[in-house]
Design an enzyme around this catalytic site. Structure first.
Site, PDB file in Angstrom:
ATOM      1  CG  HIS A 199      37.393  29.363  42.855  1.00 58.08           C
ATOM      2  ND1 HIS A 199      38.762  29.310  42.938  1.00 58.08           N
ATOM      3  CD2 HIS A 199      36.973  29.966  44.007  1.00 58.08           C
ATOM      4  CE1 HIS A 199      39.153  29.857  44.084  1.00 58.08           C
ATOM      5  NE2 HIS A 199      38.096  30.277  44.750  1.00 58.08           N
ATOM      6  CB  CYS A 253      35.439  33.061  46.108  1.00 61.53           C
ATOM      7  SG  CYS A 253      36.514  31.924  47.007  1.00 61.53           S
TER       8      CYS A 253
END
Lengths: 348, 348
Positions: free
Chosen positions: B252, B132
């Site tokens: 994130h 990710c």
């Protein structure tokens, strides 16, 4: 007897987050105080504060407040320092200023005692305490600079809300509870008090600390860049910084990347330097998951360093993870250390 | 009619955090599904899941489950992928694998469609979905690499707990409430399930994501380093990474520092490239406090970029702040994009 007992000390901004930690630190370190004077804005004047079992009433800070004061610890914001620091000096006090008001003034030493204590001697009445995020970084970098030379520093910070004061601590608390309750978030303070826009800090990350400058950097980032060069006495040092506010209360963490001058430096070399350096503690054992975190550093005076790694793609590049209590080494403790040094070295 | 309607799709790990997002994404993007098969470990088999108004029962994933499956989206952990991906391929399925099992296998394309869609064509039955934190970074860097060359990338991450699964989300929720209640924190999962030591994530930062390697880096950091080079087709690219887990649930954020090959590149040049790049959105206006945050990116498919700044100390150095929903572009949406590309280009 009162002469022997100690020095007349004023704490300006005694009711603030850092002021409170200053008083705790003066008490804990048994600083030699003759008379203690607690000063603040008119708004907080009248507040009662306990120090070593005695109750003190906070008074409004005015120019004449500093008559007879020998050491004045300022932590009430840049505007108060600009208005009153020279007034204190003209009345015979030496000022340790924890704001950004005088840090880049070439006539004002900017000091982290473990790094450049000797600069204190050249003071003209004011010694500046660096920005919290700068202090912990240079404390970790100084032994490396001395041993192997340093030509590049790149830092991304993970900064606690207490750096923005007691109101920010309250905002994180309130918004966190609201988020957990599934309520709407209504931020009013962070990232910067008085700015037009506010973002929720609860369960979030805000890449803005202090106001933006013309060049797209925040003032916090420029502080880290400029102060690091001044404290490490190297205007040629390349420093890059990104500063981010995060949802924790106390201790700043920093992901620091450095390039040293020497070749063939090992991780073990850097670990040994950190281990032996004053005020810095090595917590670095990946095999046993040992590294510092913000929570593990709360309430401690030292700077903690872990995750030291060599960059496989750059012969002289290393990573460090640097953590310290932003209210102690980052503010109150560093200021009190400077005051201790003034006394110990007869530099008052 | 069923041929026209679509493809037989299996979702392996349908009950997990990413599996759930895969189903939401397949539904939202109206993916052409003929038959849908939901698979999981024996533990979660029997769970009922709703998809486009129909109820599906999750079945235990076995080699024979894949008979007749054309596209299998795997997201049930590396061990499941290692055990079953080749079984699926041998039965005629093309596997899009969201685990780290095959990412660095030279025979397996590692793909972010906006960056290296063409690599999908060379697949031998398996296409790997990158980590990710890698996906969002390379999506932002690709247009810059194409226009100005890229020789160095340094990243410090600010990663959400949902990257560690649904249990980690629960741990952050529970520990946050305990902290606010003044109760003791008793972490049992983070930083890594099954590791010896656990640290509280509530109001803290943990500089460990995934397990430590011999070289002192975590596996997450090595994934970012190695996957970035593979996806950007540049084994000479210098990549440095520090990965940190933070107390927020989703998205994130990354503080990325780059050095480009060209000289005289401006911030405006990079802003224009980001603005025009597919799947990437520029949110960069410091004067108006415009920048992405994890909360602002939740639920969105794109990668958001802000805080683009030139390094005053390095002619070719720039900072970027890159944010994306780790469960969507970082996982489910990227996997579905790969599946869409397989169909669109007749690469099944």
């Amino acid at each position: 007897m009162s002469e022997l007992k100690g020095y007349n000390v004023a704490v300006v901004g005694a009711t603030g987050a850092v002021g409170q930690k200053m008083l705790e630190t003066l008490e804990k370190k048994d600083f030699p105080i003759g008379q203690l004077l607690l000063l603040s804005s008119s708004r907080s004047a009248g507040t009662k504060i306990n120090f070593k079992g005695e109750t003190y009433t906070v008074q409004e800070a005015k120019p004449e407040s500093f008559e007879g004061v020998q050491i004045a610890l300022f932590s009430a914001g840049g505007s108060v320092s600009k208005a009153l620091a020279h007034e204190a000096v003209s009345r015979g006090a030496v000022v340790v200023d924890n704001t950004s008001a005088f840090r880049m003034d070439p006539d004002v030493p900017l000091v982290v005692p473990e790094v450049n204590e000797i600069d204190i001697e050249k003071h003209n009445g004011i010694i500046a305490n660096p920005n919290c995020s700068t202090i912990q970084m240079v404390a970790a970098l100084k032994p490396i600079q001395d041993a192997h030379g340093l030509n590049r520093v790149m830092v991304s910070t993970y900064q606690a809300v207490s750096g923005a004061g007691a109101e920010a601590v309250e905002e994180l608390t309130d918004l966190s509870q609201a988020f957990l309750n599934g309520e709407d978030l209504d931020p009013e303070l962070l990232p910067v008090k008085g700015e037009k826009k506010h973002y929720p800090i609860a369960f979030n990350a805000i890449p803005q600390i202090d106001v933006f400058q013309e060049n797209g950097y925040t003032f916090e980032e420029m502080k880290m860049i400029n102060e690091t060069k001044k404290i490490l006495h190297d205007t040629e040092l390349s420093v890059a910084a990104t500063c981010v506010r995060l949802p924790f209360f106390t201790s700043h963490a920093e992901s620091v990347y450095i390039e040293v001058d020497d070749t063939n430096v090992t991780v073990q070399d850097l670990q040994r330097l950190i281990e032996e350096a004053p005020g810095v503690v090595l917590e670095d054992d990946p095999a046993n998951q040992v590294y510092p975190t913000p929570l593990s550093a709360v309430g401690k005076s030292d700077v903690f360093v872990g995750r030291i790694r060599k960059d496989p793609d750059h012969p002289n590049g290393f990573h460090l993870w640097v953590v310290s209590d932003n209210l102690l080494k980052g503010a109150a403790w560093n200021s009190v250390q400077i005051a201790e040094s003034l006394i110990k070295n007869n530099w008052l």
